[in-house]
Design a protein around this motif. Structure first.
Motif, PDB file in Angstrom:
ATOM      1  N   CYS A   1       0.817  -1.219   0.000  1.00 20.46           N
ATOM      2  CA  CYS A   1       0.000   0.000   0.000  1.00 20.46           C
ATOM      3  C   CYS A   1       0.851   1.270   0.000  1.00 20.46           C
ATOM      4  O   CYS A   1       0.311   2.372  -0.139  1.00 20.46           O
ATOM      5  N   GLY A   2       2.168   1.129   0.232  1.00 21.37           N
ATOM      6  CA  GLY A   2       3.029   2.312   0.340  1.00 21.37           C
ATOM      7  C   GLY A   2       3.032   2.896   1.740  1.00 21.37           C
ATOM      8  O   GLY A   2       3.296   4.079   1.931  1.00 21.37           O
ATOM      9  N   LEU A   3       2.734   2.059   2.728  1.00 19.67           N
ATOM     10  CA  LEU A   3       2.679   2.519   4.117  1.00 19.67           C
ATOM     11  C   LEU A   3       3.857   1.978   4.928  1.00 19.67           C
ATOM     12  O   LEU A   3       4.362   0.886   4.649  1.00 19.67           O
ATOM     13  N   ALA A   4       4.227   2.719   5.983  1.00 22.83           N
ATOM     14  CA  ALA A   4       5.276   2.232   6.878  1.00 22.83           C
ATOM     15  C   ALA A   4       4.754   1.036   7.686  1.00 22.83           C
ATOM     16  O   ALA A   4       5.502   0.122   8.032  1.00 22.83           O
ATOM     17  N   GLY A   5       3.492   1.053   8.013  1.00 20.45           N
ATOM     18  CA  GLY A   5       2.907  -0.060   8.782  1.00 20.45           C
ATOM     19  C   GLY A   5       1.413  -0.124   8.539  1.00 20.45           C
ATOM     20  O   GLY A   5       0.795   0.859   8.122  1.00 20.45           O
TER      21      GLY A   5
END
Ligand code: F0G
Length: 465
Positions: free
Chosen positions: A114-118
């Protein structure tokens, strides 16, 4: 039944009222009155539990936490553990199958995708019948028993059916289930049969089943267990409470859910709002709802709202334009005329969230990614990860934001979809017709035929390394 907390008026005969969601109407009904739509204006109802701010919110949190180590059946339920905020009396004939208490998983591969850090995934598929419906069915069937109904009925794309079948059986009540013929996964159908429900396959889609159920609701012996019934929403709202406990009461920036009939989004919105009103949290997360492209009436309405309309959530549009012939392989959310759209839209707008749709390919690949995280879910649940990816790309979700997605159903709810994805034969629409949509599995993992020798197996291992 409620514990020590927070009732505005403990002497009241009933712990709350039912209220029409149309503020201009303002009609109210007692909890014992069996109404699903306001008899004055036809809108849906919601329950006002008459809760007052506790003097010490911390003691309420401590009590909920303490109940997790109790052996009582009520405390073992992730719904009834929060009974202080539910509209039932002490002596209510509680129905429970130990629902709730579902895990909140870290999902590093899905986060990266998703392009998220977490990213954390709250998996409601770990409920007794494998979907999020059980939390609401515990309260709805309890209320059906209180009201003396002989039969509980629902329209369903499969999960509500399985859940009602189980809870009605536990309560010793007849369950009658209206399913759109040929449009329900065999796993869900099998569950309803096994729990002993009367399964009626209707020639029509889910929306047609839903209309029939509303007609049947006029019969005094019949209790409607769909999420149009506000007692369903009460059980489902406890997911917000449990999620906050698991987050150490640090409110996530975003909570993302799939949208079908819109009961789940309504319930989460209500749960967070009640925590805010009671002083248990200081803000609500942005609540976003994701629909499948071919069954996205609310996403379509949302996209057409002006910024002024989005800010004016007390004056919502009067009518939702239904999708006449909804289409998606995520059969759980193949719904064109969601009954709880207004309550859900209000919750989303109030929180500052989004309502968008995702394509069949996006759902399929997101689902495989959730599988790679060793979590898995049914197709409808994967709209969340597909939607989050899109919301990150569009800048609505920041890369370092704290995001929780709610997975609504277990992976084994629809094994046929999984096999077809991995074999590369997943498609929507009539076979070999021009309109047939063939889906490529970006994360395909087809089974391999190998010779029955050690050497053949080792060579397969080597090829995949
Ligand atoms: N995810 C799953 C797995 C579902 O079964 C449903 C709804 C949804 C999401 C959508 O939730 O309706 O509250 O917006 N299933 C219903 C059923 C319609 O009959 O089982 P919603």
């Amino acid at each position: 039944m409620p514990g020590n907390a927070a009732r505005a008026d403990k002497k009241k005969a009933e712990p709350g009222i039912q209220r029409c969601v149309n503020g201009a109407c303002g009609a109210t009904y007692g909890l014992r009155e069996r109404v699903y739509l306001c008899s004055r204006c036809g809108e849906t109802l919601e329950i006002d539990c008459g809760l007052a701010r506790p003097r010490n919110p911390e003691s309420l949190r401590r009590e909920w936490a303490a109940r997790t180590s109790s052996r009582s059946a009520l405390d073992a339920s992730g719904v009834w553990r929060f009974r202080d905020l539910l509209p039932f009396k002490n002596n209510a004939p509680i129905v429970t199958l130990r629902e709730g208490n579902t895990p909140l998983f870290d999902a590093p591969r899905s986060a990266k995708y998703c392009g998220l850090a977490g990213l954390r995934l709250k998996h409601q598929g770990y409920n007794p019948t494998g979907s999020f419906k059980d939390t609401g069915m515990a309260t709805a069937v309890t209320q059906a028993a209180i009201s003396g109904a002989r039969t509980a009925v629902c329209a369903s794309t499969g999960n509500t059916a399985a859940s009602l079948a189980a809870y009605a059986a536990r309560a010793g009540m007849q369950a009658a289930i209206l399913l759109p013929h040929g449009q329900v996964s065999s796993s869900k159908l099998a569950q309803s049969l096994d729990y002993g429900a009367l399964v009626l396959e209707i020639e029509g889609n889910f929306d047609a089943c839903m209309r029939l159920v509303q007609e049947l609701g006029d019969d005094p012996s019949i209790y409607v267990a769909n999420s149009i019934n506000p007692f369903r929403i009460e059980g489902q709202k406890t997911v917000a409470f449990e999620m906050m406990e698991q987050c150490g009461w640090r409110v996530p920036d975003h909570v993302v859910v799939p949208g079908g009939n819109m009961g789940n989004s309504t319930a989460l919105g209500k749960g967070f709002q009640e925590l805010l009103d009671l002083g248990l949290i200081r803000r609500v997360p942005k609540l976003s709802v994701i629909q499948a492209e071919g069954a996205a009436p609310l996403a379509r309405m949302f996209a057409a709202l002006s910024p002024r309309q989005r800010a004016d959530f007390d004056h919502l549009p009067q009518k939702l334009e239904a999708v006449e012939n909804p289409q998606t392989l995520a059969t759980a959310i193949k719904i064109g005329a969601p009954v709880s759209w207004k309550k859900a839209l209000r919750s989303v707008l109030r929180s500052g969230g989004q309502i968008i749709s995702v394509s069949e390919q996006e759902i399929a690949d997101a689902k495989a990614m959730i599988g790679r995280d060793s979590i898995g879910c049914e197709p409808a649940s994967a709209t969340t990860v597909a939607g989050i990816k899109k919301l990150v790309a569009a800048g609505h979700i920041g890369r370092k934001d704290d995001v929780v997605a709610v997975l609504t159903g277990h992976a084994l709810k629809d094994p046929d979809y999984m096999i077809r994805y991995h074999e590369g034969t997943l498609s929507l629409g009539a076979k070999d017709e021009p309109a047939e949509l063939k889906l490529a599995g970006a994360f395909r993992n087809a089974p391999q035929r190998v010779a029955a020798t050690k050497a053949a197996i080792l060579s397969s291992l080597e090829r995949q390394r």
